[in-house]
Design a protein around this motif. Structure first.
Motif, PDB file in Angstrom:
ATOM      1  N   LEU A 187      10.141  21.244 -31.729  1.00  0.00           N
ATOM      2  CA  LEU A 187      11.456  21.369 -32.622  1.00  0.00           C
ATOM      3  C   LEU A 187      11.379  20.825 -34.011  1.00  0.00           C
ATOM      4  O   LEU A 187      11.932  21.386 -34.945  1.00  0.00           O
ATOM      5  N   THR A 188      10.806  19.617 -33.982  1.00  0.00           N
ATOM      6  CA  THR A 188      10.727  18.873 -35.079  1.00  0.00           C
ATOM      7  C   THR A 188       9.891  19.676 -36.318  1.00  0.00           C
ATOM      8  O   THR A 188      10.192  19.991 -37.404  1.00  0.00           O
ATOM      9  N   VAL A 189       8.860  20.460 -36.060  1.00  0.00           N
ATOM     10  CA  VAL A 189       8.118  21.262 -36.689  1.00  0.00           C
ATOM     11  C   VAL A 189       9.069  22.504 -37.204  1.00  0.00           C
ATOM     12  O   VAL A 189       9.312  22.935 -38.219  1.00  0.00           O
ATOM     13  N   TRP A 190       9.821  23.260 -36.058  1.00  0.00           N
ATOM     14  CA  TRP A 190      10.577  24.323 -36.777  1.00  0.00           C
ATOM     15  C   TRP A 190      11.715  24.140 -37.453  1.00  0.00           C
ATOM     16  O   TRP A 190      12.268  24.700 -38.102  1.00  0.00           O
ATOM     17  N   TYR A 191      12.376  22.781 -37.202  1.00  0.00           N
ATOM     18  CA  TYR A 191      13.537  22.340 -37.926  1.00  0.00           C
ATOM     19  C   TYR A 191      13.054  21.957 -39.421  1.00  0.00           C
ATOM     20  O   TYR A 191      13.816  22.437 -40.122  1.00  0.00           O
ATOM     21  N   ASP A 192      12.029  21.603 -39.507  1.00  0.00           N
ATOM     22  CA  ASP A 192      11.454  21.284 -40.928  1.00  0.00           C
ATOM     23  C   ASP A 192      11.399  22.583 -41.713  1.00  0.00           C
ATOM     24  O   ASP A 192      11.624  22.974 -42.681  1.00  0.00           O
ATOM     25  N   ALA A 193      10.642  23.610 -40.877  1.00  0.00           N
ATOM     26  CA  ALA A 193      10.388  25.135 -41.446  1.00  0.00           C
ATOM     27  C   ALA A 193      11.812  25.636 -41.899  1.00  0.00           C
ATOM     28  O   ALA A 193      11.904  26.374 -42.854  1.00  0.00           O
ATOM     29  N   LEU A 194      12.821  25.405 -41.204  1.00  0.00           N
ATOM     30  CA  LEU A 194      14.175  25.940 -41.165  1.00  0.00           C
ATOM     31  C   LEU A 194      14.669  25.417 -42.758  1.00  0.00           C
ATOM     32  O   LEU A 194      15.288  26.074 -43.564  1.00  0.00           O
ATOM     33  N   ARG A 195      14.291  24.256 -43.127  1.00  0.00           N
ATOM     34  CA  ARG A 195      14.622  23.639 -44.379  1.00  0.00           C
ATOM     35  C   ARG A 195      13.764  24.334 -45.471  1.00  0.00           C
ATOM     36  O   ARG A 195      14.435  24.466 -46.404  1.00  0.00           O
TER      37      ARG A 195
END
Ligand code: BTN
Length: 272
Positions: A187-195
């Motif tokens: 989730l941390t990886v994809w949350y960063d990607a979202l930004r």
């Protein structure tokens, strides 16, 4: 004995993540998301998390109950997004859950808006609940439920034929702390990607979605039934449909109680 919260922190550390916020573990809670909402209102920081071994009032989408006997993963995590595409958070979370399960030998797929399926059966669910004020979005509580070991007989009768578990799929046990660490790390990886690159999240979501594009689907929205050809998800994560009269319709996840392939009808071949 080490607490589950400590085991989760250790498992995250083993992945190179020093978790930046409090993790609360309770043996039994009504709902981890309700508990985390209280903490959000009290000012808990982003990434605060709550886990329970069992929920007595687990909630799913559209006010449905989420059966939560011991042995499953019941995890809620707090996000305080300061960027635009917050509507993509549930999709990013779906990608994270599928990848986390993939690490443990489970092949899962995503069904819009945010079901995680294995072999057509529900393996996990995602519930995103947000609170806004005049200054914008204050927080999102992301609730994640994964059926790790639950035998069908521990579930309400109506769910038994439609639910999958990691144990049934792999023959192996996945401990809640390990499952939570895998989900949170992804989730941390994809949350960063979202930004940084929202379209990359949409691409990742599509790549893991049930291939219903160009097929006729039936959506239930309150008492209404909407039928059309599933075309794609848009930049905000809404489903794009072509209706029978040829018009296009965008459907938001919050409008929908159920989505399935239409039982009868001709699919358009080659659609996207
Ligand atoms: C759905 O598919 O309807 C979403 C299910 C979400 C269930 C999780 S379990 C942890 C968190 N606490 C809840 O009460 N619900 C979510």
């Amino acid at each position: 004995m080490t607490s589950l919260a400590d085991r989760l922190r250790d498992a995250l550390r083993a992945r190179g993540l020093d978790w930046p916020a409090p993790i609360e573990h309770q043996v039994r809670l009504g709902s981890t998301s309700d508990r985390l909402k209280e903490k959000a209102r009290e000012g808990a920081p982003e990434w605060a998390a709550v886990l329970a071994d069992e929920q007595t009032g687990g909630r799913g989408r559209q006010g449905r109950a989420w059966a939560s006997p011991p042995g499953g993963l019941y995890l809620s995590v707090l996000l305080r997004p300061r960027f635009a595409p917050a509507s993509l958070i549930p999709l990013a979370a779906g990608v994270a859950v599928v990848e986390a399960l993939g690490e443990h030998g489970v092949t899962a797929e995503l069904k819009w808006p945010n079901d995680v399926l294995a072999g057509g059966r529900k393996l996990a669910g995602i519930l995103a609940e947000a609170s806004s004020s005049s200054s914008g979005l204050d927080w999102v509580v992301l609730g994640l439920g994964v059926n790790l070991v639950t035998p069908p007989e521990a579930l309400p009768e109506g769910l038994r034929a439609t639910v999958a578990s990691v144990l049934a799929l792999t023959g192996g046990r996945l401990e809640p702390a390990e499952a939570a660490a895998a989900v949170l790390a992804r989730l941390t990886v994809w949350y960063d990607a979202l930004r940084a690159d929202p379209p990359s999240v949409l691409r990742a979501w599509r790549a893991r979605a049930v291939p219903w594009w160009g097929r006729r689907v039936e959506l239930r929205s309150g008492g209404l039934v909407v039928r059309g050809v599933a075309e794609d998800v848009d930049a905000a994560g809404a489903l794009l449909l072509t209706l029978e009269d040829g018009s296009r319709r965008t459907v938001l996840s919050g409008e929908v109680t159920a989505v399935r392939l239409e039982a009868k009808g001709t699919d358009r071949v080659g659609g996207r």
